[in-house]
Design a protein around this motif. Structure first.
Motif, PDB file in Angstrom:
ATOM      1  N   LYS A   1     -24.209 -19.307  71.434  1.00 29.58           N
ATOM      2  CA  LYS A   1     -23.278 -18.466  72.287  1.00 29.58           C
ATOM      3  C   LYS A   1     -22.776 -17.355  71.360  1.00 29.58           C
ATOM      4  O   LYS A   1     -22.385 -16.284  71.745  1.00 29.58           O
ATOM      5  CB  LYS A   1     -22.176 -19.433  72.766  1.00 29.58           C
ATOM      6  CG  LYS A   1     -21.309 -18.871  73.368  1.00 29.58           C
ATOM      7  CD  LYS A   1     -21.611 -18.832  74.886  1.00 29.58           C
ATOM      8  CE  LYS A   1     -20.667 -18.353  75.990  1.00 29.58           C
ATOM      9  NZ  LYS A   1     -21.168 -18.105  77.307  1.00 29.58           N
TER      10      LYS A   1
ATOM     11  N   ASN B   1     -24.685 -14.615  71.556  1.00 28.09           N
ATOM     12  CA  ASN B   1     -24.757 -13.943  72.863  1.00 28.09           C
ATOM     13  C   ASN B   1     -26.054 -14.116  73.308  1.00 28.09           C
ATOM     14  O   ASN B   1     -26.442 -13.182  73.940  1.00 28.09           O
ATOM     15  CB  ASN B   1     -23.951 -12.433  72.959  1.00 28.09           C
ATOM     16  CG  ASN B   1     -23.283 -12.300  73.913  1.00 28.09           C
ATOM     17  OD1 ASN B   1     -22.974 -13.289  74.639  1.00 28.09           O
ATOM     18  ND2 ASN B   1     -22.931 -10.900  74.106  1.00 28.09           N
TER      19      ASN B   1
ATOM     20  N   SER C   1      -9.404 -13.464  78.558  1.00 25.01           N
ATOM     21  CA  SER C   1     -10.710 -13.760  78.598  1.00 25.01           C
ATOM     22  C   SER C   1     -10.762 -15.391  78.067  1.00 25.01           C
ATOM     23  O   SER C   1     -10.658 -15.761  77.071  1.00 25.01           O
ATOM     24  CB  SER C   1     -11.763 -13.030  77.931  1.00 25.01           C
ATOM     25  OG  SER C   1     -13.019 -13.486  77.231  1.00 25.01           O
ATOM     26  N   LYS C   2     -11.479 -16.077  79.213  1.00 30.82           N
ATOM     27  CA  LYS C   2     -11.782 -17.654  78.561  1.00 30.82           C
ATOM     28  C   LYS C   2     -13.017 -17.720  77.547  1.00 30.82           C
ATOM     29  O   LYS C   2     -12.969 -18.455  76.764  1.00 30.82           O
ATOM     30  CB  LYS C   2     -12.167 -18.400  80.120  1.00 30.82           C
ATOM     31  CG  LYS C   2     -11.222 -18.912  80.637  1.00 30.82           C
ATOM     32  CD  LYS C   2     -11.228 -20.481  80.519  1.00 30.82           C
ATOM     33  CE  LYS C   2     -10.109 -21.361  80.880  1.00 30.82           C
ATOM     34  NZ  LYS C   2      -8.852 -20.875  79.875  1.00 30.82           N
ATOM     35  N   GLU C   3     -13.832 -16.869  77.893  1.00 33.57           N
ATOM     36  CA  GLU C   3     -15.235 -16.916  76.993  1.00 33.57           C
ATOM     37  C   GLU C   3     -14.685 -16.358  75.571  1.00 33.57           C
ATOM     38  O   GLU C   3     -15.064 -17.017  74.719  1.00 33.57           O
ATOM     39  CB  GLU C   3     -16.106 -15.679  77.531  1.00 33.57           C
ATOM     40  CG  GLU C   3     -17.401 -15.857  77.161  1.00 33.57           C
ATOM     41  CD  GLU C   3     -18.384 -14.908  77.228  1.00 33.57           C
ATOM     42  OE1 GLU C   3     -18.050 -13.973  78.322  1.00 33.57           O
ATOM     43  OE2 GLU C   3     -19.205 -14.874  76.636  1.00 33.57           O
TER      44      GLU C   3
ATOM     45  N   GLN D   1     -13.515 -19.565  73.777  1.00 31.20           N
ATOM     46  CA  GLN D   1     -14.523 -20.474  73.746  1.00 31.20           C
ATOM     47  C   GLN D   1     -15.021 -19.814  72.298  1.00 31.20           C
ATOM     48  O   GLN D   1     -15.272 -20.749  71.257  1.00 31.20           O
ATOM     49  CB  GLN D   1     -15.493 -20.421  74.604  1.00 31.20           C
ATOM     50  CG  GLN D   1     -15.565 -21.609  75.478  1.00 31.20           C
ATOM     51  CD  GLN D   1     -16.701 -21.420  76.291  1.00 31.20           C
ATOM     52  OE1 GLN D   1     -17.183 -20.165  76.659  1.00 31.20           O
ATOM     53  NE2 GLN D   1     -17.259 -22.322  77.077  1.00 31.20           N
ATOM     54  N   LEU D   2     -15.375 -18.692  72.037  1.00 28.84           N
ATOM     55  CA  LEU D   2     -15.814 -18.047  71.054  1.00 28.84           C
ATOM     56  C   LEU D   2     -15.409 -18.182  69.769  1.00 28.84           C
ATOM     57  O   LEU D   2     -15.692 -18.586  68.681  1.00 28.84           O
ATOM     58  CB  LEU D   2     -16.259 -16.531  71.164  1.00 28.84           C
ATOM     59  CG  LEU D   2     -17.462 -16.310  72.182  1.00 28.84           C
ATOM     60  CD1 LEU D   2     -17.455 -14.643  72.480  1.00 28.84           C
ATOM     61  CD2 LEU D   2     -18.584 -16.798  71.681  1.00 28.84           C
TER      62      LEU D   2
END
Ligand code: FAD
Length: 554
Positions: A50, A53, A177-179, A182-183
């Protein structure tokens, strides 16, 4: 583009080997086949994927594993790669668990072990799942990702640096951004260390300086040689033109640039009056083309790197750089341009980078989507920015001190602004205060005729109020005007006194400063025409004077 992955997890080494073999044989050409011998190690690997990417197309996971069952693994893997297809490998006894998981964990399929022959019992099912996945797959962005807070000056600095160096990046606002959240977790980064910059290889930097980013993306900041025929300071249009002509005519040339090649022109959203580009071109495009051209001729470009001092020991000229190093040359061209003039009213300094910006139209335009944007200034640069923002913002208000745009703006821009319904021009108006705790929340405006003041909500204020040279570091060496512009050629001779530092019989050449062999071109030169074409013209012809100078000293 990176191949998407098929991830298979099984604690039994023999079964794992057999699955991997069969997957490689059928899918190895188009997919990366990744294996793990436990759910925990697979989850760790997924976090790394992740961060780089990369995409996962399919999980093929054994249900019976000691620490974490296949279903338990897939539940967690789903939150990292929600779009990947999920298949369980089951024994006959696990059928009930598998059927329940179809509903609870949204398993796409369960396969019975053994799956021989794979042509009949494995590939048809997986082909179906992969076709489905491909149909909705959007390749991920493969460049740099910048995660931070929109109102953080440091985040703005990173975005601006990348944008001006034409490095594609994806901005991820931690608030939206949820992503991004996470990152940040996978990268083990604390929010107090924002911005977080993640590179395509999965490596990361927190709160990086421009120099640290430059090193990661392969920009050069240190000179390769101690000595050059020609050193150019400044990488705007004038410096770039000098670099192209100098190197193409055989001079060993190095160009030093403090921020990003392109200079002021690089911040322009559309230059419409540069010869040969009938529909105009963006400053970024002009800079990219010029940098490519300069590199093709062998110009060494050091950026970000700042010149801090000049030392003369005839016949050599020495340039001191901000990292403490020094390089020398026969001839030097100063193409320092000008920098934005600061708006000196309460609140502006404190909120710069957090809603208040100088120039920077391109780096911030997308963040202002559907918002109200205020622009201070009434000259061409403000006009161009207003036109650019009008494509993204809900509404743009230009705040102009004078009584019209006509005084300092080109007619073509005045006409475009008049024809753009979502731009309003407020004349006779000055900003007298910027307000906000951690980011801009409001501005106070003053009507210059009536003295009336009004405070309006505002989240974005872009300032374009002219520019001034930053040449203090030349003190005691290079002669300048009262306003800091560098004197050259005939301007040095005007008061008929002895020119400080001049030790030759001849007069200085047209673009030569008071130090023989050191020249000045473009906006920083006293009396210059402040335009891209004139900067390019001066940079180009200056190389002729460099040759004339070199013919006498070499
Ligand atoms: C928003 C905007 C729009 C514009 N639109 C147009 C237009 O449409 N048409 C037009 O003709 N002109 C336009 N201009 C004007 C034009 O961009 C300038 O005249 C031109 O860029 C001047 O070029 P220059 O190379 O002399 O200086 P600059 O472009 O200012 O470049 C100077 C460079 O030197 C670097 N530098 C300075 N000091 C140091 C140091 N000590 N060490 C290392 N590097 C240093 C700076 O970082 C900068 O990159 C516009 C300007 C702006 C700001």
């Amino acid at each position: 583009m990176n191949k998407p992955a098929i991830v298979t997890v099984d604690d039994d080494p023999e079964v794992l080997q057999a699955v991997v073999r069969d997957l490689r044989q059928e899918y190895g050409e188009n997919y990366r086949i990744l294996r793990a011998d436990s759910g925990a190690s697979a989850l760790e690997a997924l976090e790394q994927l992740k961060l780089r990417n990369q995409s996962v197309a399919l999980f093929l996971v054994d249900q019976r594993m000691p620490q974490m069952s296949g279903v338990e693994f897939l539940e967690q893997a789903m939150s990292i790669f929600p779009d990947a297809k999920r298949a369980l490998l089951t024994a006959y006894a696990d059928t009930d668990a598998a059927i329940r998981a179809i509903n609870t964990t949204k398993i796409d399929y369960y396969l019975m072990k053994p799956w021989n022959p794979p042509e009949e019992r494995l590939y048809p099912v997986l082909n179906d799942l992969l076709d489905d996945w491909q149909a909705t797959f959007r390749p991920p962005f493969e460049g740099i990702r910048v995660i931070g807070n929109r109102w953080s000056p440091h985040s703005h600095q990173v975005k601006d640096f990348l944008a001006r160096n034409q490095v594609p990046y994806e901005w991820m606002d931690i608030e939206l951004s949820k992503e991004a959240e996470q990152l940040v977790e996978y990268a083990d980064c604390n929010k107090i260390h924002f911005p977080l910059v993640i590179f395509p290889d999965g490596s990361k930097l927190t709160q990086p300086t421009n120099t640290e980013i430059a090193e990661k993306i392969g920009l050069r900041t240190q000179a390769q040689q101690p000595f050059y025929d020609l050193i150019i300071v400044g990488g705007g249009p004038a410096g770039l033109a000098a670099a192209v002509y100098g190197a193409s005519e055989g001079l060993r040339t190095v160009m030093i640039e403090r921020e990003a090649p392109g200079g002021q022109a690089g911040t322009s959203s559309r230059i419409e009056n540069y010869l040969g580009f009938p529909v105009g071109l963006s400053g970024g495009d002009l800079a990219r083309r010029a940098v490519t051209q300069a590199r093709r001729f062998g110009v060494e470009i050091l950026t970000p790197q700042e010149a801090k001092g000049i030392r003369v020991a005839d016949p050599y000229r020495f340039l001191q750089l901000s990292d403490g190093s020094e390089i020398s040359c026969h001839a030097m061209i100063l193409a320092l341009g000008v920098a934005w003039r600061r708006l000196d009213v309460p609140g502006v300094n404190r909120l710069t980078g957090a809603g208040v910006y100088y120039g920077a139209a391109q780096a911030e335009a997308m963040s202002c989507k559907d918002e109200e944007v205020y622009i201070v200034g009434g000259a061409n640069s403000a006009g161009q920015a207003a036109m650019y923002f009008s494509k993204y913002a809900r509404h743009v208000t230009m705040l102009v001190r004078g009584d019209s745009l006509g005084i300092s703006m080109s007619q073509y821009l005045i006409d475009q602004i008049a024809d753009t319904p979502n731009i309003t021009v407020k004349t006779q108006t000055s900003v007298i205060e910027a307000k906000g705790e951690t980011s801009l929340e409001a501005i106070t405006l003053k009507n210059n005729l009536t003295g009336e003041t009004q405070t309006v909500p505002a989240t974005s204020l872009f300032i374009f109020i002219g520019a001034a040279p930053r040449t203090e570091w030349l003190d005691g060496v290079i002669e300048r005007s009262d306003r800091g512009f560098i004197l050259t050629g005939p301007d040095l001779l005007r008061d008929k006194q002895h020119i400080k530092g001049w030790n030759l019989e001849r007069d200085p050449y047209l673009l030569e400063t008071n130090i023989p062999g050191i020249f000045a071109v473009g906006d920083v030169r006293h009396g210059s025409v402040k335009r891209v074409a004139s900067g390019v013209g001066e940079g180009s012809i200056c190389v002729q004077f460099v040759h004339q100078y070199l013919s006498k000293v070499l």
